[in-house]
Design a protein around this motif. Structure first.
Motif, PDB file in Angstrom:
ATOM      1  N   THR A  28       0.793  -1.233   0.000  1.00 16.40           N
ATOM      2  CA  THR A  28       0.000   0.000   0.000  1.00 16.40           C
ATOM      3  C   THR A  28       0.824   1.281   0.000  1.00 16.40           C
ATOM      4  OG1 THR A  28      -0.097   0.102   2.422  1.00 16.40           O
ATOM      5  CG2 THR A  28      -1.840  -1.150   1.295  1.00 16.40           C
ATOM      6  N   GLY A  29       2.079   1.178   0.425  1.00 15.87           N
ATOM      7  CA  GLY A  29       2.907   2.369   0.548  1.00 15.87           C
ATOM      8  C   GLY A  29       2.695   3.127   1.843  1.00 15.87           C
ATOM      9  N   LEU A  30       1.841   2.586   2.721  1.00 20.29           N
ATOM     10  CA  LEU A  30       1.573   3.250   3.996  1.00 20.29           C
ATOM     11  C   LEU A  30       2.702   2.990   4.992  1.00 20.29           C
ATOM     12  CD1 LEU A  30      -2.208   2.354   4.393  1.00 20.29           C
ATOM     13  CD2 LEU A  30      -1.228   4.604   3.874  1.00 20.29           C
ATOM     14  N   PRO A  31       3.020   3.962   5.839  1.00 16.63           N
ATOM     15  CA  PRO A  31       4.046   3.749   6.868  1.00 16.63           C
ATOM     16  C   PRO A  31       3.520   2.837   7.978  1.00 16.63           C
ATOM     17  CG  PRO A  31       3.074   5.918   7.104  1.00 16.63           C
ATOM     18  CD  PRO A  31       2.475   5.311   5.862  1.00 16.63           C
ATOM     19  N   VAL A  32       4.445   2.259   8.736  1.00 13.84           N
ATOM     20  CA  VAL A  32       4.079   1.353   9.829  1.00 13.84           C
ATOM     21  C   VAL A  32       4.483   1.964  11.165  1.00 13.84           C
ATOM     22  CG1 VAL A  32       4.509  -0.903  10.870  1.00 13.84           C
ATOM     23  CG2 VAL A  32       4.236  -0.707   8.416  1.00 13.84           C
ATOM     24  N   ASP A  33       3.533   1.961  12.095  1.00  9.06           N
ATOM     25  CA  ASP A  33       3.739   2.413  13.468  1.00  9.06           C
ATOM     26  C   ASP A  33       3.525   1.202  14.363  1.00  9.06           C
ATOM     27  OD1 ASP A  33       3.346   3.299  16.077  1.00  9.06           O
ATOM     28  OD2 ASP A  33       1.748   4.684  15.573  1.00  9.06           O
ATOM     29  N   CYS A  52       7.655   4.396  12.516  1.00  5.38           N
ATOM     30  CA  CYS A  52       7.272   5.091  13.743  1.00  5.38           C
ATOM     31  C   CYS A  52       7.330   4.123  14.915  1.00  5.38           C
ATOM     32  CB  CYS A  52       5.875   5.680  13.613  1.00  5.38           C
ATOM     33  SG  CYS A  52       5.324   6.551  15.104  1.00  5.38           S
ATOM     34  N   LEU A  53       8.139   4.463  15.907  1.00  6.28           N
ATOM     35  CA  LEU A  53       8.209   3.676  17.134  1.00  6.28           C
ATOM     36  C   LEU A  53       7.302   4.342  18.155  1.00  6.28           C
ATOM     37  CD1 LEU A  53      12.068   3.110  17.408  1.00  6.28           C
ATOM     38  CD2 LEU A  53      10.343   1.539  16.477  1.00  6.28           C
ATOM     39  N   GLN A  54       6.353   3.599  18.639  1.00  5.92           N
ATOM     40  CA  GLN A  54       5.410   4.132  19.619  1.00  5.92           C
ATOM     41  C   GLN A  54       5.795   3.658  21.007  1.00  5.92           C
ATOM     42  OE1 GLN A  54       1.262   3.995  18.500  1.00  5.92           O
ATOM     43  NE2 GLN A  54       0.717   3.351  20.555  1.00  5.92           N
ATOM     44  N   VAL A  55       5.818   4.585  21.949  1.00  6.91           N
ATOM     45  CA  VAL A  55       6.069   4.261  23.357  1.00  6.91           C
ATOM     46  C   VAL A  55       4.771   4.556  24.098  1.00  6.91           C
ATOM     47  CG1 VAL A  55       7.458   4.758  25.403  1.00  6.91           C
ATOM     48  CG2 VAL A  55       8.504   4.888  23.126  1.00  6.91           C
ATOM     49  N   GLY A  56       4.176   3.523  24.657  1.00  2.00           N
ATOM     50  CA  GLY A  56       2.900   3.668  25.340  1.00  2.00           C
ATOM     51  C   GLY A  56       3.023   4.392  26.663  1.00  2.00           C
ATOM     52  N   ALA A  57       1.902   4.770  27.194  1.00  2.00           N
ATOM     53  CA  ALA A  57       1.878   5.520  28.445  1.00  2.00           C
ATOM     54  C   ALA A  57       2.526   4.747  29.585  1.00  2.00           C
ATOM     55  CB  ALA A  57       0.436   5.880  28.810  1.00  2.00           C
ATOM     56  N   ARG A  58       2.411   3.432  29.579  1.00  2.00           N
ATOM     57  CA  ARG A  58       3.027   2.632  30.642  1.00  2.00           C
ATOM     58  C   ARG A  58       4.539   2.709  30.623  1.00  2.00           C
ATOM     59  NH1 ARG A  58      -0.435  -2.987  30.380  1.00  2.00           N
ATOM     60  NH2 ARG A  58      -2.442  -2.087  30.959  1.00  2.00           N
ATOM     61  N   ASN A  59       5.123   2.925  29.441  1.00  2.00           N
ATOM     62  CA  ASN A  59       6.579   2.985  29.320  1.00  2.00           C
ATOM     63  C   ASN A  59       7.101   4.401  29.101  1.00  2.00           C
ATOM     64  OD1 ASN A  59       7.766   0.346  29.596  1.00  2.00           O
ATOM     65  ND2 ASN A  59       6.509  -0.224  27.836  1.00  2.00           N
ATOM     66  N   ALA A  60       6.230   5.395  29.186  1.00  2.03           N
ATOM     67  CA  ALA A  60       6.638   6.768  28.914  1.00  2.03           C
ATOM     68  C   ALA A  60       7.682   7.281  29.909  1.00  2.03           C
ATOM     69  CB  ALA A  60       5.426   7.693  28.909  1.00  2.03           C
ATOM     70  N   VAL A  79      12.735   7.853  10.803  1.00  2.00           N
ATOM     71  CA  VAL A  79      11.975   7.228  11.891  1.00  2.00           C
ATOM     72  C   VAL A  79      11.529   8.313  12.861  1.00  2.00           C
ATOM     73  CG1 VAL A  79      12.048   5.573  13.796  1.00  2.00           C
ATOM     74  CG2 VAL A  79      13.344   5.108  11.729  1.00  2.00           C
ATOM     75  N   VAL A  80      10.267   8.239  13.268  1.00  2.00           N
ATOM     76  CA  VAL A  80       9.757   9.148  14.284  1.00  2.00           C
ATOM     77  C   VAL A  80       9.364   8.344  15.516  1.00  2.00           C
ATOM     78  CG1 VAL A  80       8.954  10.867  12.631  1.00  2.00           C
ATOM     79  CG2 VAL A  80       7.406   9.081  13.386  1.00  2.00           C
ATOM     80  N   VAL A  81       9.241   9.047  16.630  1.00  2.00           N
ATOM     81  CA  VAL A  81       8.838   8.412  17.882  1.00  2.00           C
ATOM     82  C   VAL A  81       7.549   9.067  18.355  1.00  2.00           C
ATOM     83  CG1 VAL A  81       9.475   7.959  20.282  1.00  2.00           C
ATOM     84  CG2 VAL A  81      11.223   7.902  18.498  1.00  2.00           C
ATOM     85  N   LEU A  82       6.577   8.236  18.672  1.00  2.00           N
ATOM     86  CA  LEU A  82       5.312   8.709  19.225  1.00  2.00           C
ATOM     87  C   LEU A  82       5.304   8.342  20.699  1.00  2.00           C
ATOM     88  CD1 LEU A  82       2.414   9.785  19.025  1.00  2.00           C
ATOM     89  CD2 LEU A  82       1.707   7.495  18.356  1.00  2.00           C
ATOM     90  N   LEU A  83       5.377   9.339  21.548  1.00  2.00           N
ATOM     91  CA  LEU A  83       5.404   9.141  22.998  1.00  2.00           C
ATOM     92  C   LEU A  83       4.025   9.462  23.548  1.00  2.00           C
ATOM     93  CD1 LEU A  83       7.083   8.558  25.560  1.00  2.00           C
ATOM     94  CD2 LEU A  83       7.585  11.005  25.639  1.00  2.00           C
ATOM     95  N   LYS A  84       3.346   8.438  24.026  1.00  2.00           N
ATOM     96  CA  LYS A  84       2.004   8.642  24.576  1.00  2.00           C
ATOM     97  C   LYS A  84       2.123   9.079  26.035  1.00  2.00           C
ATOM     98  CE  LYS A  84      -1.154   5.633  23.360  1.00  2.00           C
ATOM     99  NZ  LYS A  84      -1.809   4.304  23.169  1.00  2.00           N
ATOM    100  N   ARG A  85       1.374  10.079  26.382  1.00  2.00           N
ATOM    101  CA  ARG A  85       1.388  10.591  27.742  1.00  2.00           C
ATOM    102  C   ARG A  85       0.182  10.062  28.497  1.00  2.00           C
ATOM    103  NH1 ARG A  85       3.033  16.558  28.336  1.00  2.00           N
ATOM    104  NH2 ARG A  85       1.251  16.372  29.685  1.00  2.00           N
ATOM    105  N   SER A  86       0.353   9.898  29.783  1.00  2.00           N
ATOM    106  CA  SER A  86      -0.794   9.501  30.598  1.00  2.00           C
ATOM    107  C   SER A  86      -1.131  10.646  31.546  1.00  2.00           C
ATOM    108  CB  SER A  86      -0.470   8.235  31.374  1.00  2.00           C
ATOM    109  OG  SER A  86       0.554   8.499  32.313  1.00  2.00           O
ATOM    110  N   LEU A  87      -2.227  10.508  32.229  1.00  2.00           N
ATOM    111  CA  LEU A  87      -2.693  11.569  33.140  1.00  2.00           C
ATOM    112  C   LEU A  87      -1.687  11.880  34.232  1.00  2.00           C
ATOM    113  CD1 LEU A  87      -6.443  10.540  33.494  1.00  2.00           C
ATOM    114  CD2 LEU A  87      -5.485  12.409  32.135  1.00  2.00           C
ATOM    115  N   HIS A  88      -0.953  10.866  34.706  1.00  2.00           N
ATOM    116  CA  HIS A  88      -0.025  11.094  35.828  1.00  2.00           C
ATOM    117  C   HIS A  88       1.208  11.879  35.419  1.00  2.00           C
ATOM    118  CE1 HIS A  88       1.982   7.576  34.045  1.00  2.00           C
ATOM    119  NE2 HIS A  88       3.060   8.006  34.651  1.00  2.00           N
TER     120      HIS A  88
END
Length: 91
Positions: A28-33, A52-60, A79-88
């Motif tokens: 498809t030519g779509l990027p993978v995260d 894209c490397l994703q880091v979930g809120a548990r590992n933020a 390569v990009v990094v997506l860092l998910k934030r949590s409420l804490h």
């Protein structure tokens, strides 16, 4: 690919699932995260061609994982990094 689940008996992914994602990307030519949860996952994901490397809120706040990602992508602009934030984590 390495997605944490509340129920340990549900699918969490494996290297074969990464192969399937990458085949879909080639078609498809779509990027993978994909989420990485351990340092060993970083090299596997990057070698496969993940964009894209994703880091979930548990590992933020997992500083050793974040440093390893920084070392692995140092000098790369594909390569990009997506860092998910949590409420804490605050603002």
């Amino acid at each position: 690919m390495w997605k944490p689940r509340t129920n340990p008996y549900t699918f969490q992914g494996d290297v074969k699932s990464l192969d399937i994602l990458m085949e879909g990307s080639r078609r498809t030519g779509l990027p993978v995260d994909t989420e990485v949860m351990e340092e060993a996952h970083i090299k596997i994901a990057l070698d496969a061609g993940v964009t894209c490397l994703q880091v979930g809120a548990r590992n933020a706040l997992n500083y050793s994982l974040l440093r390893a990602i920084g070392r692995a992508i140092n000098g790369r602009d594909d390569v990009v990094v997506l860092l998910k934030r949590s409420l804490h984590m605050g603002r």
